[in-house]
Design an enzyme around this catalytic site. Structure first.
Site, PDB file in Angstrom:
ATOM      1  N   SER A   1       0.848  -1.189   0.000  1.00  0.00           N
ATOM      2  CA  SER A   1       0.000   0.000   0.000  1.00  0.00           C
ATOM      3  C   SER A   1       0.882   1.238   0.000  1.00  0.00           C
ATOM      4  CB  SER A   1      -0.893   0.023   1.241  1.00  0.00           C
ATOM      5  OG  SER A   1      -1.407   1.341   1.433  1.00  0.00           O
TER       6      SER A   1
ATOM      7  N   HIS B   1      -1.304  -1.255  -4.114  1.00  0.00           N
ATOM      8  CA  HIS B   1      -2.567  -0.946  -3.431  1.00  0.00           C
ATOM      9  C   HIS B   1      -2.625   0.549  -3.147  1.00  0.00           C
ATOM     10  CE1 HIS B   1      -6.006  -2.118  -0.821  1.00  0.00           C
ATOM     11  NE2 HIS B   1      -5.585  -1.181   0.002  1.00  0.00           N
TER      12      HIS B   1
ATOM     13  N   ASP C   1      -4.802   3.472  -1.257  1.00  0.00           N
ATOM     14  CA  ASP C   1      -5.836   3.727  -0.234  1.00  0.00           C
ATOM     15  C   ASP C   1      -6.411   5.120  -0.399  1.00  0.00           C
ATOM     16  OD1 ASP C   1      -3.949   1.712   1.911  1.00  0.00           O
ATOM     17  OD2 ASP C   1      -6.058   1.367   1.410  1.00  0.00           O
TER      18      ASP C   1
ATOM     19  N   MET D   1      -8.993   7.936   0.672  1.00  0.00           N
ATOM     20  CA  MET D   1      -9.777   8.317   1.854  1.00  0.00           C
ATOM     21  C   MET D   1     -10.273   9.753   1.688  1.00  0.00           C
ATOM     22  SD  MET D   1      -7.286   6.798   4.790  1.00  0.00           S
ATOM     23  CE  MET D   1      -6.418   5.258   4.550  1.00  0.00           C
TER      24      MET D   1
ATOM     25  N   HIS E   1      -8.598   0.987  -3.299  1.00  0.00           N
ATOM     26  CA  HIS E   1      -9.468   0.728  -2.143  1.00  0.00           C
ATOM     27  C   HIS E   1     -10.167   2.035  -1.799  1.00  0.00           C
ATOM     28  CE1 HIS E   1      -9.453  -0.359   2.458  1.00  0.00           C
ATOM     29  NE2 HIS E   1     -10.687  -0.262   1.966  1.00  0.00           N
TER      30      HIS E   1
ATOM     31  N   MET F   1     -12.177   4.153   0.362  1.00  0.00           N
ATOM     32  CA  MET F   1     -12.724   4.392   1.694  1.00  0.00           C
ATOM     33  C   MET F   1     -13.368   5.783   1.667  1.00  0.00           C
ATOM     34  SD  MET F   1      -9.577   2.828   3.901  1.00  0.00           S
ATOM     35  CE  MET F   1      -8.404   3.017   2.571  1.00  0.00           C
TER      36      MET F   1
ATOM     37  N   MET G   1     -11.005  -6.059   6.137  1.00  0.00           N
ATOM     38  CA  MET G   1     -10.210  -5.051   6.853  1.00  0.00           C
ATOM     39  C   MET G   1      -9.791  -5.625   8.202  1.00  0.00           C
ATOM     40  SD  MET G   1      -9.681  -2.531   4.995  1.00  0.00           S
ATOM     41  CE  MET G   1      -8.859  -1.549   6.256  1.00  0.00           C
TER      42      MET G   1
ATOM     43  N   ASP H   1      -6.126  -6.398   4.744  1.00  0.00           N
ATOM     44  CA  ASP H   1      -5.543  -5.060   4.684  1.00  0.00           C
ATOM     45  C   ASP H   1      -5.487  -4.457   6.085  1.00  0.00           C
ATOM     46  OD1 ASP H   1      -6.611  -2.022   2.921  1.00  0.00           O
ATOM     47  OD2 ASP H   1      -4.896  -2.454   4.208  1.00  0.00           O
TER      48      ASP H   1
END
Ligand code: DX5
Ligand code: ZN
Length: 218
Positions: free
Chosen positions: A7, A32, A34, A36, A65, A67, A136, A174
């Protein structure tokens, strides 16, 4: 074949291309990302622009991913930016079958993530349509957190669900994945290992990548 997905959340962004190259040369299989938004999770990270920068820095598949709230509004942006996998949170999406269908129509693989307190069983009626289940193993929002132990039970439940339905999704974990947790996660049946701080905060990123890759290769 197990997959290592570093990540970039914990990477040095002043040197992102070089950091991605290091993990790519030492066993990483996916990258990966992330995403957010400060609403679905308390942290804010980056958007499609940086996903595209990562995409242009590697030959590896990019695993995004989300979020974020209202992920449907951004699917096209992230897939146009180069996302190969797009994972949305079950907790956030009301019309999950429609969202998963849209991700696949846009040409990406579809993943659904569940937070630590969300039961695997909630995925039973979407399981046959998805390519990835993301378990998660920390409360989403930050890297460097401690692995939540009951995630191992959830990984096993996801394996059982896949077997029962004869589904094809990969199981991704993750959060808190490192050399101490890797083997129990592997034994539980994980396919894709996301690791942020245990790789990018290591003194030697190349060695940490190779070591983790070795530990998860069954
Ligand atoms: C959770 C993030 C992190 C990240 C991995 O919000 O999704 O789990 O990918 O972080 P580490 O590997 O540092 O726990
Ligand atoms: Zn993630």
């Amino acid at each position: 074949m197990t997959i290592l997905a570093p990540s970039i959340l914990s990477a040095d962004f002043t040197n992102l291309a070089q950091q991605i190259k290091l993990v790519e040369l030492n066993g990483a299989d996916w990258i990966h990302c992330d995403i957010m938004d400060g609403h679905f999770v308390p942290n804010i990270t980056f958007g499609p622009i940086l996903v595209n920068a990562a995409k242009r820095s590697t030959k590896l598949p990019v695993d995004v991913h989300l979020m974020i709230e209202k992920p449907d509004n951004y699917l096209e942006d992230f897939i146009n930016a180069g996302a190969n996998y797009v994972t949305v949170h079950q907790e956030e999406v009301i019309h999950l079958n429609r969202t998963v269908t849209k991700i696949k129509e846009l040409g990406a693989k579809a993943g659904v993530a569940i937070n630590p307190a969300t039961p695997v069983d909630l995925l039973k009626d979407i399981a046959e349509y998805i390519d990835l289940v993301l378990v998660m193993s920390v409360n989403p929002g930050f890297g460097g957190q401690k692995f939540i132990g009951n995630s191992l039970k959830k990984i096993r439940e996801a394996v059982q669900l896949r077997d029962k339905l004869n589904a094809h999704f990969l199981i991704e974990v993750d959060g808190g994945v490192d050399k101490h947790t890797a083997s129990s996660i592997l034994d539980a049946g994980c396919d894709v290992f996301v690791a942020g701080s245990s790789i990018f905060k290591a003194d030697n990123i190349s060695a940490a990548t190779a070591e983790l890759k070795n530990l998860i290769t069954n």
